[in-house]
Design an enzyme around this catalytic site. Structure first.
Site, PDB file in Angstrom:
ATOM      1  N   ASN A 215       0.854  -1.196   0.000  1.00  0.00           N
ATOM      2  CA  ASN A 215       0.000   0.000   0.000  1.00  0.00           C
ATOM      3  C   ASN A 215       0.888   1.244   0.000  1.00  0.00           C
ATOM      4  O   ASN A 215       2.113   1.137  -0.001  1.00  0.00           O
ATOM      5  CB  ASN A 215      -0.965  -0.025   1.188  1.00  0.00           C
ATOM      6  CG  ASN A 215      -0.238  -0.058   2.509  1.00  0.00           C
ATOM      7  OD1 ASN A 215       0.471   0.878   2.858  1.00  0.00           O
ATOM      8  ND2 ASN A 215      -0.376  -1.159   3.235  1.00  0.00           N
ATOM      9  N   ARG A 216       0.271   2.409  -0.005  1.00  0.00           N
ATOM     10  CA  ARG A 216       1.007   3.655  -0.245  1.00  0.00           C
ATOM     11  C   ARG A 216       1.552   4.301   1.035  1.00  0.00           C
ATOM     12  O   ARG A 216       2.006   5.443   1.013  1.00  0.00           O
ATOM     13  CB  ARG A 216       0.106   4.652  -0.993  1.00  0.00           C
ATOM     14  CG  ARG A 216      -0.235   4.187  -2.399  1.00  0.00           C
ATOM     15  CD  ARG A 216      -0.927   5.277  -3.208  1.00  0.00           C
ATOM     16  NE  ARG A 216      -2.219   5.622  -2.658  1.00  0.00           N
ATOM     17  CZ  ARG A 216      -2.527   6.805  -2.125  1.00  0.00           C
ATOM     18  NH1 ARG A 216      -1.629   7.758  -2.059  1.00  0.00           N
ATOM     19  NH2 ARG A 216      -3.727   7.036  -1.663  1.00  0.00           N
TER      20      ARG A 216
END
Ligand code: PMT
Length: 408
Positions: A215-216
């Site tokens: 994920n970011r």
């Protein structure tokens, strides 16, 4: 006049050139009402919006604009030495840029570079300027030097536009100034001497040697918390997913990659911890199979990766007998209180920080955030758009309040 922390204290009020300069006059009046002595200094731009006479009338002191108004007494040095707290409101993009790069080419910027007291900056500008990478970097730099950034708020701006960039309410700026002057606990922060475990960053769940589900999360929120807790005297263990950030000085870091590794690292440290703060974005699922060799792109195993749930680390800690205060985050697309409370109780937390992850300037991989804090004893605190360093400070304040409540 009350008996609050501003009574008899000397507030330096720096005003720069934006339409919100008129609100600085209201702030000056509120500070005077709260018992402070207010010394206003204005940039030339500010003086074009609101003249020094307005501030002189409100404060009863000469409002200075030029460095050379009192050259014999070296005005900027004297004003900086007198101040117990300095408030720059509104702080334009230009002023923040000058502060962040040490430019001292007028009275306001020269005075800033001489300050040794707490400094508060309340930015106000158009949304495009606030969101420009240069402004973001300048704000992050100032916050890392300890400047408290208040706001800006979302709302109507000059010219009828709407968005983040409006000067925070004068009452909120005043409260921040007052807070810097509150006498600290006799032995400093309540976090001093405590052990904190902080998680940060995202986990990566490998499919094969080159591919993963991730994920970011950049780690910025968790690293800001680790830095703030360490600054308050806590011993901090930071458990970090992959991140490009430099660990804060004095913080011990364990690097992990997967949710299972993060779980093991957290469980190993949690029993000895006084507070556990889980800012990490842990993958909810991982691939059932890990392939030792890189999969060819036409393999069926890549076309449909079968997933299995990861353990919920926070829920596991909350369900076990524990003494540590548990602080969880919730990544949400709104700040919906009811769902947040449900999560707080279901995971057995003391505090939940619900943060917005659907906007360009908050949540993942940016320097700013907006959040709603809910505690198990029913308190709520909304934190409008601010830096992650500032939010980390608010979270540490709330943790201290919970510790205070637990004290016999
Ligand atoms: O790192 P940045 O780029 O600065 O971004 C910060 C952030 C947006 C990642 C951070 O502020 C944040 O919101 N972290 C929590 C993200 C998340 O996983 O939210 P969640 O609602 O899915 O999880 C709720 C809580 O349970 C979190 O505290 C999480 O750490 C924890 N959790 C979740 C899943 C799991 N398997 N185990 C957990 O412990």
């Amino acid at each position: 006049m009350g008996d609050g922390p501003l009574v008899g204290r000397h507030v330096l009020l720096g005003v720069s050139g934006g339409i919100a300069a008129y609100k600085a006059a209201e702030l000056a009046r509120e500070l005077i009402r709260a018992g402070a002595t207010v010394q206003a200094i204005l940039t030339q731009g500010a003086a074009s919006f609101v003249g020094p006479a307005t501030f002189e009338g409100l404060t009863g002191r000469r409002a200075h604009v030029g460095v050379f108004e009192d050259p014999h007494r070296i005005l900027h040095v004297r004003l900086a030495r007198e101040a117990d707290v300095a408030v720059f409101a509104p702080a334009t993009a230009n002023l923040l840029a000058k502060f962040a790069s040490g430019i001292a080419d007028d009275l306001v910027t020269s005075t800033y570079t001489c300050l040794t007291c707490p400094v508060i900056a309340a930015p106000a500008m158009h949304t495009e300027m606030w969101e420009h990478p240069a402004t973001r970097a300048n704000v992050a730099r100032l916050a890392s030097w300890g400047v408290r950034i208040i706001g800006p708020e979302v709302g109507q701006l000059a010219g009828g536009d709407e968005g983040p960039g409006r000067l925070s309410d004068p009452g909120e700026i005043l409260a921040a100034a007052a807070q810097t002057l509150v006498t600290p606990e006799p032995d400093g922060s309540l976090l001093a001497g405590l052990r904190l475990v902080v998680t940060a960053g995202g986990t990566r769940e490998p499919i094969d040697p080159v591919r993963y589900i991730g994920n970011r999360s950049s780690g910025k929120m968790g690293y800001a918390l680790a830095a703030e807790a360490q600054r308050r005297g806590a011993t901090v263990d930071l458990i970090s997913g992959p991140s490009h950030l430099e660990p804060p000085p004095g913080v011990s870091v364990s690097h992990v990659e997967t949710a299972l590794q993060m779980r093991d690292a957290v469980v190993a440290l949690a029993d000895k911890a006084d507070v556990v703060i889980k800012a990490a974005a842990v993958a909810d699922f991982r691939p059932v199979d890990y392939h030792e060799q890189k999969l060819k792109k036409d393999t069926a195993a890549l076309a449909s990766v079968i997933l299995t749930p990861n353990p919920d680390i926070l829920a596991e800690l909350g369900a076990r007998p524990h003494d540590a205060l548990l602080v969880g985050f919730a990544a949400e697309t709104d700040l919906e209180e009811e769902r947040g409370r449900e999560k707080l109780h279901r995971k057995g937390l003391d505090l939940i920080v619900i943060n917005r992850v659907d906007m360009a300037d908050s949540g993942f991989n940016v320097d700013t955030n907006r959040a709603l804090l809910l505690t198990m004893d029913g308190r709520r605190r909304e934190v409008p758009l601010t830096t992650k360093a500032e939010l980390a400070s608010v979270i540490c304040d709330e943790v201290e309040a919970l510790i205070r409540m637990r004290a016999p």
